[in-house]
Scaffold this active site. Structure first.
Site, PDB file in Angstrom:
ATOM      1  CD  GLU A  26     -13.873   6.141  -0.087  1.00  0.00           C
ATOM      2  OE1 GLU A  26     -13.056   6.986  -0.534  1.00  0.00           O
ATOM      3  OE2 GLU A  26     -13.832   5.459   0.412  1.00  0.00           O
ATOM      4  CE  LYS A  70     -11.092   9.884   1.619  1.00  0.00           C
ATOM      5  NZ  LYS A  70     -10.852   8.331   1.387  1.00  0.00           N
ATOM      6  CB  CYS A  86     -13.818   6.518   3.184  1.00  0.00           C
ATOM      7  SG  CYS A  86     -12.782   6.006   3.863  1.00  0.00           S
TER       8      CYS A  86
END
Length: 313
Positions: A48, A128, A173
């Site tokens: 990330e 995300k 994440c």
């Protein structure tokens, strides 16, 4: 039975200083791609926000300071060498970065990942969804985690795409902690999930969990892999970056839930596995045959009542 082998490298990165240039970081990534190529890898997965330091740990008042960490185009002049290397080496890559997007006449900010094929073309994109942290400056923290301030919630969903001889998906994440992440892609037949992360050892709101950081990191990815019959490639930005200790623990998890490759340092390192995509078919035709065994209608009422006022005792 025809085996489909995809050789994958989890390309962990060590710390990236705030003063490090994009060119410096890209060169480190190119070095890892060269190493992966020597090992016969088809795909390299980077973490990330790989191109910069983890900037949400600071509170910035001016948007220009924030936007300096974002990529206005992909590829751009500084990231083009990665795409060139993909073509020259015949190796694909997954890259996490901060995306400055122009959508419907306005500028938007996303925490994004792309997957690039061996021909240098982007074949998958994800933004995300599960943004952690907080939106306002909290001076009591040892460091900030302002993802909710600097990014918008991703708007592309958990989509899958066909590439490298399989059905692939991406997550970033904090997404890895939520079962929906894996299940939504699992329902689309995902065979491998590419997942970059950037996790501090210390969790200011819940410091009692600090000692469990690696355990929880492995737990969620192993469970997600097994329950959805998918490979999971989890890759960290690791080490002490600008005074903040980050976990490494980059792993490649088989559909069985077993860890089959792992990084052992907190620096730039490759963990490599020959992933037999056929293993996903075996599990999804037996234990986790959704069509045969999954009964969502039986617990629909529970889902509908979630958050409702419970009945009196």
């Amino acid at each position: 039975t025809v085996r489909r082998i995809l050789t994958v490298a989890a390309a962990q990165l060590g710390p990236v200083a705030r003063s490090d240039s994009r060119a410096h970081v890209v060169q480190r990534m190119l070095d890892l791609m060269q190493q992966a190529s020597h090992h016969g890898c088809d795909l390299v997965v980077f973490p990330e926000l790989a191109l910069t330091t983890f900037f949400p740990r600071w509170y910035f008042e001016h948007q220009s300071e924030i936007d300096a960490f974002f990529e206005g185009e992909m590829p751009g002049p500084q990231t083009q060498p990665l795409f060139d290397a993909a073509r020259e080496l015949g190796i694909g890559f997954t890259l996490g970065y901060a995306e400055l997007a122009h959508v419907d006449g306005r500028v938007r900010h996303f925490n994004t990942a792309i997957t690039v094929h061996k021909n240098g073309h982007i074949v998958g994109k994800y933004r995300k969804i599960h943004l952690p942290g907080h939106a306002e400056h909290e001076p009591w923290r040892a460091f900030q985690h302002l993802e909710k301030r600097y990014f918008e919630t991703g708007n592309l969903g958990f989509n899958v795409f066909r590439a490298f001889g399989g059905i692939l998906g991406m997550a970033i994440c904090n997404d890895r902690r939520w079962p929906e992440t894996y299940r939504v892609m699992g329902l689309q037949g995902v065979e491998m999930i590419l997942l970059g992360y950037h996790a501090p050892v210390h969790n200011p709101p819940a410091p009692e969990h600090d000692a469990l950081s690696n355990f929880h990191n492995e737990l969620v990815m192993q469970a997600g892999a097994y329950q959805n019959g998918s490979w999971v490639v989890g890759v960290a930005k690791a080490g002490t970056e600008e005074g903040v200790a980050q976990i490494g623990n980059s792993i490649i998890v088989a559909p069985s839930g077993e860890i089959v490759a792992a990084c052992s340092t907190l620096g730039d390192e490759l963990a490599i596995a020959r992933c037999d995509i056929y293993e996903t078919l075996q599990l999804n035709n037996t234990t986790f045959n959704f069509a045969k065994h999954r009964e969502p209608q039986a617990y629909g009422l529970i889902v509908e009542r979630k958050g409702a006022v419970p009945p009196p005792l």
